[in-house]
Design an enzyme around this catalytic site. Structure first.
Site, PDB file in Angstrom:
ATOM      1  N   ARG A 155     -11.816  16.096   7.511  1.00  0.00           N
ATOM      2  CA  ARG A 155     -12.466  16.516   6.438  1.00  0.00           C
ATOM      3  C   ARG A 155     -14.015  16.631   6.744  1.00  0.00           C
ATOM      4  O   ARG A 155     -14.369  16.006   7.434  1.00  0.00           O
ATOM      5  CB  ARG A 155     -12.524  15.261   5.423  1.00  0.00           C
ATOM      6  CG  ARG A 155     -11.295  14.647   4.826  1.00  0.00           C
ATOM      7  CD  ARG A 155     -11.307  13.737   3.768  1.00  0.00           C
ATOM      8  NE  ARG A 155     -10.118  13.259   3.719  1.00  0.00           N
ATOM      9  CZ  ARG A 155      -9.898  11.702   3.552  1.00  0.00           C
ATOM     10  NH1 ARG A 155     -11.000  10.990   3.411  1.00  0.00           N
ATOM     11  NH2 ARG A 155      -8.784  11.051   3.958  1.00  0.00           N
ATOM     12  N   ARG A 165      -2.352  -2.036  -3.600  1.00  0.00           N
ATOM     13  CA  ARG A 165      -3.801  -1.260  -3.297  1.00  0.00           C
ATOM     14  C   ARG A 165      -3.718  -0.109  -4.277  1.00  0.00           C
ATOM     15  O   ARG A 165      -2.858   0.670  -3.945  1.00  0.00           O
ATOM     16  CB  ARG A 165      -3.780  -0.827  -1.887  1.00  0.00           C
ATOM     17  CG  ARG A 165      -4.859   0.049  -1.843  1.00  0.00           C
ATOM     18  CD  ARG A 165      -4.832   0.918  -0.397  1.00  0.00           C
ATOM     19  NE  ARG A 165      -5.931   1.736  -0.261  1.00  0.00           N
ATOM     20  CZ  ARG A 165      -5.949   2.929   0.363  1.00  0.00           C
ATOM     21  NH1 ARG A 165      -4.969   3.319   1.121  1.00  0.00           N
ATOM     22  NH2 ARG A 165      -6.934   3.742   0.444  1.00  0.00           N
ATOM     23  N   GLU A 208      -8.314  -4.997   5.217  1.00  0.00           N
ATOM     24  CA  GLU A 208      -7.961  -4.747   3.768  1.00  0.00           C
ATOM     25  C   GLU A 208      -6.819  -5.475   3.050  1.00  0.00           C
ATOM     26  O   GLU A 208      -6.830  -6.046   1.940  1.00  0.00           O
ATOM     27  CB  GLU A 208      -7.962  -3.293   3.704  1.00  0.00           C
ATOM     28  CG  GLU A 208      -9.226  -2.231   3.898  1.00  0.00           C
ATOM     29  CD  GLU A 208      -9.033  -0.908   4.278  1.00  0.00           C
ATOM     30  OE1 GLU A 208      -8.393  -0.702   5.178  1.00  0.00           O
ATOM     31  OE2 GLU A 208      -9.293  -0.118   3.034  1.00  0.00           O
ATOM     32  N   HIS A 227     -12.783   3.030   0.070  1.00  0.00           N
ATOM     33  CA  HIS A 227     -12.915   2.098   1.110  1.00  0.00           C
ATOM     34  C   HIS A 227     -13.410   0.806   0.684  1.00  0.00           C
ATOM     35  O   HIS A 227     -13.998  -0.052   1.293  1.00  0.00           O
ATOM     36  CB  HIS A 227     -13.473   2.543   2.227  1.00  0.00           C
ATOM     37  CG  HIS A 227     -12.715   3.817   2.980  1.00  0.00           C
ATOM     38  ND1 HIS A 227     -13.623   4.698   3.349  1.00  0.00           N
ATOM     39  CD2 HIS A 227     -11.573   4.074   3.317  1.00  0.00           C
ATOM     40  CE1 HIS A 227     -12.761   5.698   4.188  1.00  0.00           C
ATOM     41  NE2 HIS A 227     -11.703   5.308   4.143  1.00  0.00           N
ATOM     42  N   ASN A 285       0.935  -1.079   0.059  1.00  0.00           N
ATOM     43  CA  ASN A 285       0.006   0.047  -0.144  1.00  0.00           C
ATOM     44  C   ASN A 285       1.029   1.282  -0.074  1.00  0.00           C
ATOM     45  O   ASN A 285       1.400   1.611   0.966  1.00  0.00           O
ATOM     46  CB  ASN A 285      -0.994   0.208   1.194  1.00  0.00           C
ATOM     47  CG  ASN A 285      -1.836   1.257   1.448  1.00  0.00           C
ATOM     48  OD1 ASN A 285      -1.604   1.947   0.543  1.00  0.00           O
ATOM     49  ND2 ASN A 285      -2.569   0.952   2.435  1.00  0.00           N
TER      50      ASN A 285
END
Ligand code: ADP
Length: 399
Positions: free
Chosen positions: A243, A93, A386, A182, A7
């Site tokens: 965010r 990823r 993940e 996601h 990743n």
């Protein structure tokens, strides 16, 4: 067959080695500050559980970082592999697959070109992901590689869910639409939820709340994602660590005018200086700090209350979108660890016939059933993984 999962960010690289047949984690680690002063590699041998080993070492680029990772994995003392031949495939990823990728893909020159083509949709992420691919290709030229996209799971959304009500030319010319992110986590957790409740995946209506520093909700109906809260970029939807999530788009011009900023500068504030960090009067973006301040700090309370309210609103709207819900699953840093936040969200959902088992909700485990046996909707906390999902996809395409 061992899978190396990579990743790759702009200055970091996370990695894991997973035995795809037994699904056992063999090693994991992280390279940080790539291309900067003070770069370091953290490595953990999970076979012998020797603990974390941190080494500060120069890392001018990602190729050097991958080279250090491969050395650590094959190191005589701490390595988990005898040689690089024991890595059967590499899973990468990739953040944005645009509309081209509806599932994972074996990496070829054409796939690399296609990832480049959609890089303007994720200018901070896709170029970094491509650097990781290049670095692995240079050091392990014969090893097959697979791209696993954060956006792919959401490609089943119907047009009515992914189109913005904007001039169609924005979609036709620039591919402006909802993509969602996601996806690997939403896919993994919704499948795991079906396994846990013992029902076929394609018979269930599931809402997955991935609540981490970045946070998103998805509606998975009969085995397909039908809606998700993140949009063209990961800025839309829930209130997150820093965010803003959903807001009136006119705010951007309004603040730009007041503070003499460009649109890009305001959007940077929306990404980096907003969310619970802003609402808590800049106390923290970390829910552990906010929970600690909840009783005595007005703004810590406001941040958590507004966060939970937004999640509850999304659960309500996705229940309407699917005309019902069978399972709600909480996952990621906050969803897996904070019974407090889960409890506050559930307070809104009594109308669905949800009954919470407060004692279970106070616990921490990879799988927790937090609704009572007579609750109309089953509610779980399920640990996401993940990396394992990427390893599974990579194995499936290369074995
Ligand atoms: P990301 O991968 O998006 O960076 P994670 O899924 O790792 O995020 O989640 C990180 C967040 O999880 C932290 O910022 C923190 O807010 C929250 N978190 C982690 N542990 C706890 C805990 N014990 N209680 C409450 N929140 C927690």
């Amino acid at each position: 067959m061992n899978i190396l999962v990579i990743n790759c960010g702009s200055s970091s690289l996370k990695f894991q080695v997973i035995d795809a047949e037994t699904e056992k984690l063999l090693a994991k680690g992280l390279c940080e500050r790539i291309g900067m002063d003070g770069a370091s590699i953290t490595y953990e041998n999970k076979v012998e559980n020797t603990g974390k080993e941190v080494n500060e070492t120069p890392m001018p680029d990602h190729k050097q970082a991958v080279s250090l990772v491969l050395n650590a994995l094959t190191n005589e003392k701490t390595g988990v592999l005898k040689s690089l031949d024991e890595i059967g495939a590499v899973g990468h990823r990739i953040v944005h697959g645009g509309e081209k990728f509806t599932s994972s893909a074996v990496i070829t020159d054409e796939v690399v070109e296609a990832i480049k083509e959609v890089s303007d949709l994720a200018p901070l992420h896709n170029p970094a992901n491509l650097i990781g691919i290049d670095a692995c290709k240079a050091l392990m030229p014969g090893t097959p590689m697979v791209a696993v996209f954060d956006t792919a799971f959401h490609q089943t959304m119907p047009e009515k869910a992914y189109m913005y009500a904007l001039p169609l030319s924005y979609y036709r010319d620039y591919k402006v639409r909802r993509y969602g992110f996601h996806g690997t986590s939403h896919s993994y957790v919704s499948k795991k939820a079906a396994e846990i409740v013992g029902k076929p995946y394609d018979s269930l209506k599931t809402i997955v709340c991935h609540l981490g520093n970045g946070a998103s909700v998805s509606a998975v109906c009969c085995g397909k994602c039908v809606d998700t809260s993140m949009g063209l970029t990961p800025l839309e939807g829930l209130i997150m660590g820093t965010r803003s999530g959903d807001l009136d788009p006119a705010i951007i011009e309004f603040i730009a005018g007041k503070e003499n900023k460009t649109a890009a500068e305001v959007v940077s504030v929306l990404n980096k200086k907003s969310g619970v960090f802003a609402l808590s009067d800049e106390l923290s973006s970390d829910f552990r700090d906010l929970e600690e301040g909840y009783e005595n700090n007005h703004y810590a309370k406001l941040a958590i209350d507004a966060f939970c309210y937004r999640v509850a609103k999304y659960i309500g709207s996705y229940t309407a979108a699917m005309n019902g819900v069978d399972v709600i699953a909480f996952t990621a840093g906050i969803g897996e660890n904070s019974g407090f936040v889960r409890g506050k969200i559930m307070e809104y959902l009594g109308y669905l016939g949800i009954k919470i088992n407060a004692e279970e909700n106070g616990k921490r485990d990879d799988v927790l059933k937090i609704s009572t046996d007579d609750s109309k909707v089953q509610v779980y906390s399920i640990a996401t993984n993940e990396e394992l999902a990427i390893a599974r996809e990579t194995y499936a395409l290369t074995k």
